[in-house]
Design a protein around this motif. Structure first.
Motif, PDB file in Angstrom:
ATOM      1  N   LYS A 368      17.048 -23.834 -14.525  1.00 44.17           N
ATOM      2  CA  LYS A 368      18.400 -23.433 -14.942  1.00 44.17           C
ATOM      3  C   LYS A 368      19.424 -23.851 -13.881  1.00 44.17           C
ATOM      4  CE  LYS A 368      18.245 -18.774 -13.073  1.00 44.17           C
ATOM      5  NZ  LYS A 368      18.447 -17.367 -13.284  1.00 44.17           N
ATOM      6  N   CYS A 369      20.664 -23.947 -14.297  1.00 43.39           N
ATOM      7  CA  CYS A 369      21.695 -24.442 -13.388  1.00 43.39           C
ATOM      8  C   CYS A 369      22.280 -23.296 -12.570  1.00 43.39           C
ATOM      9  CB  CYS A 369      22.816 -25.099 -14.186  1.00 43.39           C
ATOM     10  SG  CYS A 369      22.243 -26.487 -15.171  1.00 43.39           S
ATOM     11  N   PRO A 370      22.441 -23.484 -11.279  1.00 48.59           N
ATOM     12  CA  PRO A 370      23.120 -22.474 -10.471  1.00 48.59           C
ATOM     13  C   PRO A 370      24.566 -22.314 -10.952  1.00 48.59           C
ATOM     14  CG  PRO A 370      22.190 -24.207  -9.089  1.00 48.59           C
ATOM     15  CD  PRO A 370      22.071 -24.674 -10.499  1.00 48.59           C
ATOM     16  N   THR A 371      25.119 -21.139 -10.716  1.00 46.78           N
ATOM     17  CA  THR A 371      26.500 -20.898 -11.141  1.00 46.78           C
ATOM     18  C   THR A 371      27.425 -20.656  -9.948  1.00 46.78           C
ATOM     19  OG1 THR A 371      26.041 -18.539 -11.376  1.00 46.78           O
ATOM     20  CG2 THR A 371      25.748 -19.891 -13.341  1.00 46.78           C
ATOM     21  N   LEU A 372      26.854 -20.646  -8.733  1.00 45.33           N
ATOM     22  CA  LEU A 372      27.656 -20.342  -7.545  1.00 45.33           C
ATOM     23  C   LEU A 372      27.653 -21.513  -6.562  1.00 45.33           C
ATOM     24  CD1 LEU A 372      26.292 -16.746  -6.734  1.00 45.33           C
ATOM     25  CD2 LEU A 372      28.175 -17.365  -8.280  1.00 45.33           C
ATOM     26  N   LEU A 373      28.821 -21.785  -6.002  1.00 40.87           N
ATOM     27  CA  LEU A 373      28.958 -22.817  -4.968  1.00 40.87           C
ATOM     28  C   LEU A 373      29.553 -22.171  -3.730  1.00 40.87           C
ATOM     29  CD1 LEU A 373      29.231 -25.822  -3.923  1.00 40.87           C
ATOM     30  CD2 LEU A 373      31.536 -25.784  -4.921  1.00 40.87           C
ATOM     31  N   ARG A 374      28.911 -22.362  -2.599  1.00 38.05           N
ATOM     32  CA  ARG A 374      29.570 -21.977  -1.351  1.00 38.05           C
ATOM     33  C   ARG A 374      29.943 -23.257  -0.620  1.00 38.05           C
ATOM     34  NH1 ARG A 374      27.376 -17.246   2.123  1.00 38.05           N
ATOM     35  NH2 ARG A 374      28.928 -16.123   0.882  1.00 38.05           N
ATOM     36  N   PRO A 375      31.227 -23.571  -0.540  1.00 36.55           N
ATOM     37  CA  PRO A 375      31.626 -24.790   0.164  1.00 36.55           C
ATOM     38  C   PRO A 375      31.285 -24.637   1.651  1.00 36.55           C
ATOM     39  CG  PRO A 375      33.511 -23.748  -0.960  1.00 36.55           C
ATOM     40  CD  PRO A 375      32.370 -22.798  -1.041  1.00 36.55           C
ATOM     41  N   PRO A 376      30.663 -25.655   2.259  1.00 36.53           N
ATOM     42  CA  PRO A 376      30.313 -25.574   3.679  1.00 36.53           C
ATOM     43  C   PRO A 376      31.526 -25.184   4.537  1.00 36.53           C
ATOM     44  CG  PRO A 376      29.285 -27.479   2.705  1.00 36.53           C
ATOM     45  CD  PRO A 376      30.175 -26.899   1.650  1.00 36.53           C
ATOM     46  N   PHE A 377      31.307 -24.328   5.506  1.00 39.35           N
ATOM     47  CA  PHE A 377      32.336 -23.826   6.420  1.00 39.35           C
ATOM     48  C   PHE A 377      33.399 -23.002   5.683  1.00 39.35           C
ATOM     49  CE2 PHE A 377      30.931 -28.071   7.829  1.00 39.35           C
ATOM     50  CZ  PHE A 377      30.239 -27.717   8.982  1.00 39.35           C
ATOM     51  N   GLY A 378      33.156 -22.719   4.410  1.00 32.69           N
ATOM     52  CA  GLY A 378      34.158 -22.004   3.621  1.00 32.69           C
ATOM     53  C   GLY A 378      35.412 -22.837   3.402  1.00 32.69           C
ATOM     54  N   ALA A 379      35.296 -24.141   3.618  1.00 29.68           N
ATOM     55  CA  ALA A 379      36.468 -25.023   3.532  1.00 29.68           C
ATOM     56  C   ALA A 379      36.668 -25.485   2.089  1.00 29.68           C
ATOM     57  CB  ALA A 379      36.271 -26.231   4.450  1.00 29.68           C
ATOM     58  N   THR A 380      37.796 -25.124   1.518  1.00 32.81           N
ATOM     59  CA  THR A 380      38.040 -25.508   0.127  1.00 32.81           C
ATOM     60  C   THR A 380      39.521 -25.815  -0.090  1.00 32.81           C
ATOM     61  OG1 THR A 380      37.701 -24.844  -2.177  1.00 32.81           O
ATOM     62  CG2 THR A 380      38.312 -23.079  -0.622  1.00 32.81           C
ATOM     63  N   ASN A 381      39.800 -26.500  -1.190  1.00 30.75           N
ATOM     64  CA  ASN A 381      41.184 -26.789  -1.577  1.00 30.75           C
ATOM     65  C   ASN A 381      41.204 -27.017  -3.089  1.00 30.75           C
ATOM     66  OD1 ASN A 381      40.131 -29.342  -2.004  1.00 30.75           O
ATOM     67  ND2 ASN A 381      41.033 -30.247  -0.174  1.00 30.75           N
ATOM     68  N   SER A 382      42.319 -27.483  -3.599  1.00 30.20           N
ATOM     69  CA  SER A 382      42.418 -27.595  -5.061  1.00 30.20           C
ATOM     70  C   SER A 382      41.477 -28.669  -5.608  1.00 30.20           C
ATOM     71  CB  SER A 382      43.867 -27.892  -5.458  1.00 30.20           C
ATOM     72  OG  SER A 382      44.290 -29.086  -4.834  1.00 30.20           O
ATOM     73  N   THR A 383      41.178 -29.706  -4.801  1.00 31.20           N
ATOM     74  CA  THR A 383      40.253 -30.745  -5.270  1.00 31.20           C
ATOM     75  C   THR A 383      38.845 -30.173  -5.406  1.00 31.20           C
ATOM     76  OG1 THR A 383      41.565 -32.308  -3.977  1.00 31.20           O
ATOM     77  CG2 THR A 383      39.496 -33.120  -4.863  1.00 31.20           C
ATOM     78  N   VAL A 384      38.436 -29.413  -4.392  1.00 24.05           N
ATOM     79  CA  VAL A 384      37.114 -28.786  -4.433  1.00 24.05           C
ATOM     80  C   VAL A 384      37.049 -27.823  -5.618  1.00 24.05           C
ATOM     81  CG1 VAL A 384      35.464 -27.336  -3.183  1.00 24.05           C
ATOM     82  CG2 VAL A 384      36.837 -29.024  -1.924  1.00 24.05           C
ATOM     83  N   ALA A 385      38.133 -27.075  -5.818  1.00 27.45           N
ATOM     84  CA  ALA A 385      38.172 -26.130  -6.939  1.00 27.45           C
ATOM     85  C   ALA A 385      38.030 -26.868  -8.270  1.00 27.45           C
ATOM     86  CB  ALA A 385      39.474 -25.329  -6.903  1.00 27.45           C
ATOM     87  N   GLY A 386      38.675 -28.028  -8.356  1.00 27.44           N
ATOM     88  CA  GLY A 386      38.609 -28.819  -9.588  1.00 27.44           C
ATOM     89  C   GLY A 386      37.191 -29.286  -9.878  1.00 27.44           C
ATOM     90  N   VAL A 387      36.502 -29.729  -8.827  1.00 27.45           N
ATOM     91  CA  VAL A 387      35.113 -30.175  -9.002  1.00 27.45           C
ATOM     92  C   VAL A 387      34.243 -28.978  -9.404  1.00 27.45           C
ATOM     93  CG1 VAL A 387      33.071 -31.081  -7.818  1.00 27.45           C
ATOM     94  CG2 VAL A 387      35.306 -32.153  -7.438  1.00 27.45           C
ATOM     95  N   ALA A 388      34.453 -27.837  -8.727  1.00 20.44           N
ATOM     96  CA  ALA A 388      33.674 -26.638  -9.049  1.00 20.44           C
ATOM     97  C   ALA A 388      33.874 -26.270 -10.520  1.00 20.44           C
ATOM     98  CB  ALA A 388      34.094 -25.480  -8.145  1.00 20.44           C
ATOM     99  N   LYS A 389      35.105 -26.340 -10.970  1.00 21.84           N
ATOM    100  CA  LYS A 389      35.411 -26.005 -12.370  1.00 21.84           C
ATOM    101  C   LYS A 389      34.686 -26.955 -13.316  1.00 21.84           C
ATOM    102  CE  LYS A 389      39.447 -25.485 -15.405  1.00 21.84           C
ATOM    103  NZ  LYS A 389      39.153 -24.204 -16.017  1.00 21.84           N
ATOM    104  N   SER A 390      34.729 -28.251 -12.981  1.00 20.69           N
ATOM    105  CA  SER A 390      34.105 -29.230 -13.884  1.00 20.69           C
ATOM    106  C   SER A 390      32.588 -29.059 -13.932  1.00 20.69           C
ATOM    107  CB  SER A 390      34.469 -30.659 -13.458  1.00 20.69           C
ATOM    108  OG  SER A 390      33.752 -31.013 -12.293  1.00 20.69           O
ATOM    109  N   LEU A 391      32.023 -28.429 -12.907  1.00 23.72           N
ATOM    110  CA  LEU A 391      30.572 -28.223 -12.881  1.00 23.72           C
ATOM    111  C   LEU A 391      30.197 -26.774 -13.218  1.00 23.72           C
ATOM    112  CD1 LEU A 391      29.707 -30.301  -9.656  1.00 23.72           C
ATOM    113  CD2 LEU A 391      29.508 -31.015 -12.024  1.00 23.72           C
TER     114      LEU A 391
END
Ligand code: NI
Length: 475
Positions: A368-391
């Motif tokens: 089954k597919c994981p549903t949670l992403l922890r961005p390394p170092f907790g570093a995120t922005n709108s691009t990372v959010a966009g990728v997370a949303k698409s996945l």
């Protein structure tokens, strides 16, 4: 010793694969049918085919630097582990010295050092490990590549140049490489010297792949510089060890190691907890799986505690059985990306592939597919959010960080967690460190006395409406 694997026919592997759901996770490149061919791509071995292989990691994070480095420990190949540890240390030391005394970066970012590994060979005779180091210091970012080899017959570790037969071999190699590079490189930099060839490995077709670190033989703008030499060209240059390394590198793929005995069978999985009524806390363990994971699973089982593991894909690929054991024991597995890079520094396509590869590894292991992403170092922005949303992923940060990565005393780590513990919290811990592992029984015992239930992140946020791409940090 290095355990050789029984090979199975592709048909058997295919049959095993069909036992798992084949539908990919959102954004799966397999579903899009994309294929990229590059003849300088190094042939790699599935680390799951090496029994007992675990990843060792180093992690550091503060306002002056972000460091993540991983390399494999192959059972019985101690000289190789030592050599890899030294190679990683050679990267981290100067980086730490430089960043400790340097002024903050003009772009407001934090300097980053990242070391990722892959296996270029794994037989009972020869193991090859390729390290790729990425370094960002503000003005420039660059990659260095180094492949180390291990001779299982003599129990010795070797540099890439040891694949080549002495001075004459190096001279012939330098000459062929200069020819192939042509005007792309500065020919004066391609000398017949060991240091010129830090990374020699092989591609799928059996060609020798000769690759260089950025800036070493060409301007940084050239990007990754690598050439391939056909068999008829490189064969006379190989040393006896080089020929054995080549044979090991080109051996047909071995099947994955049988999964270790199920840990979960010993104790019933604790039932779900309703955090609207219970006093819940979510412990999260990053950067594994690794050498301490099995012990950690036993500790958690003793307390009937559930936790969330944010795994690094490169490390997770080495032991799918361990991932299954963790899931069977009621733990949640989340995505901590394939190579632990600061995602905010990467282009969208690369963020996507880095997250996607780990989704695939987890989906293949767990069905089954994981549903949670922890961005390394907790570093995120709108691009990372966009990728997370698409996945279809929710980003999970944390509400309690006790800086366990630099605390050597387990008691101190436990004290710091207890000082800050509160219902609904998400606690960040790193499972790659002995002091943290030693702190866990203390943390569990003390929190249990205060009436806490240990739940997964998904359980904790069950009554929240966190949209995919959005983030959750706990209370
Ligand atoms: Ni991490």
């Amino acid at each position: 010793m290095i355990v050789p694997r029984v090979r199975v026919a592709a048909a058997v592997s295919a049959a095993l694969l069909t036992a798992l759901p084949l539908a990919g996770c959102a954004g799966d490149p397999e579903r899009r049918g994309r294929r990229i061919v590059d003849d300088t791509a190094v042939r790699t071995v599935n680390p799951a085919s090496v029994a007992g292989l675990t990843a060792l990691t180093r992690f550091e994070q503060d306002t002056t630097r972000r460091v993540y480095a991983a390399y494999p420990r192959v059972p019985g190949a101690d000289a190789l582990t030592k050599r890899l540890a030294a190679a990683v240390d050679e990267q981290i030391r100067p980086f730490t010295a430089l960043t400790t005394s340097a002024p903050p970066l003009a772009d407001g970012g934090v300097p980053e050092l990242n070391v990722q590994w892959s296996l270029t060979a794994a037989s009972h005779q020869v193991v090859g490990v390729r390290l790729v180091t990425w370094q960002y210091l503000g003005v420039s970012g660059g990659e260095a590549r180094r492949t180390l080899w291990y001779d299982g017959v003599t129990h010795t570790a070797h540099s890439s140049a040891d694949l080549i037969d002495g001075r004459a071999g190096l001279t012939a190699l330098a000459e062929s490489v200069r020819d192939r590079l042509g005007s792309r490189a500065n020919p004066a930099q391609v000398r017949a010297a060991e240091a010129t060839f830090p990374s020699l490995a092989f591609n799928e077709a059996g060609d020798l792949v000769v690759e260089f670190g950025d800036y070493t033989v060409a301007p940084g703008s050239a990007g990754r510089v690598a050439v391939t030499l056909g068999r008829e060209v490189y064969e006379p240059m190989l040393s006896a060890f080089g020929r054995r390394a080549r044979d090991a590198a080109l051996a047909p793929p071995a099947r994955s190691a049988a999964s270790a005995p199920e840990l979960a069978a010993a104790r019933p999985v604790p039932g779900p907890v309703d955090c609207a009524h219970a006093k819940c806390i979510a412990l999260t363990f990053d950067d594994g799986p690794g050498q301490y994971t099995r012990g950690l699973l036993r500790t958690l089982a003793e307390r009937r505690a559930r936790a969330t593991f944010f795994v690094v894909g490169d490390n997770a690929a080495a032991d799918p059985g361990l991932l299954r054991d963790a899931a069977a024991a009621g733990h949640e597995l989340g995505n901590h990306t394939q190579g632990h890079r600061d995602l905010t520094r990467l282009p969208t396509m690369q963020i996507n592939s880095d997250v996607q590869r780990t989704q695939d590894i987890l989906r293949t292991a767990l069905g089954k597919c994981p549903t949670l992403l922890r961005p390394p170092f907790g570093a995120t922005n709108s691009t990372v959010a966009g990728v997370a949303k698409s996945l279809d992923l929710v980003q999970v940060l944390w509400s309690i960080d006790v800086g366990d990565w630099h605390v050597r005393d387990a008691g101190k780590i436990a004290d710091r967690v207890m000082e800050r513990a509160r219902p609904g919290a998400v606690v960040l811990l790193h499972e790659s460190r002995r002091p943290t592992i030693d702190a866990v029984p203390k943390i569990l015992a003390r929190l249990a006395r205060q009436g806490y239930s240990f739940v997964t992140v998904s359980e904790l946020m069950a009554d929240r409406e966190v949209p995919t791409g959005g983030h959750f940090s706990g209370m």
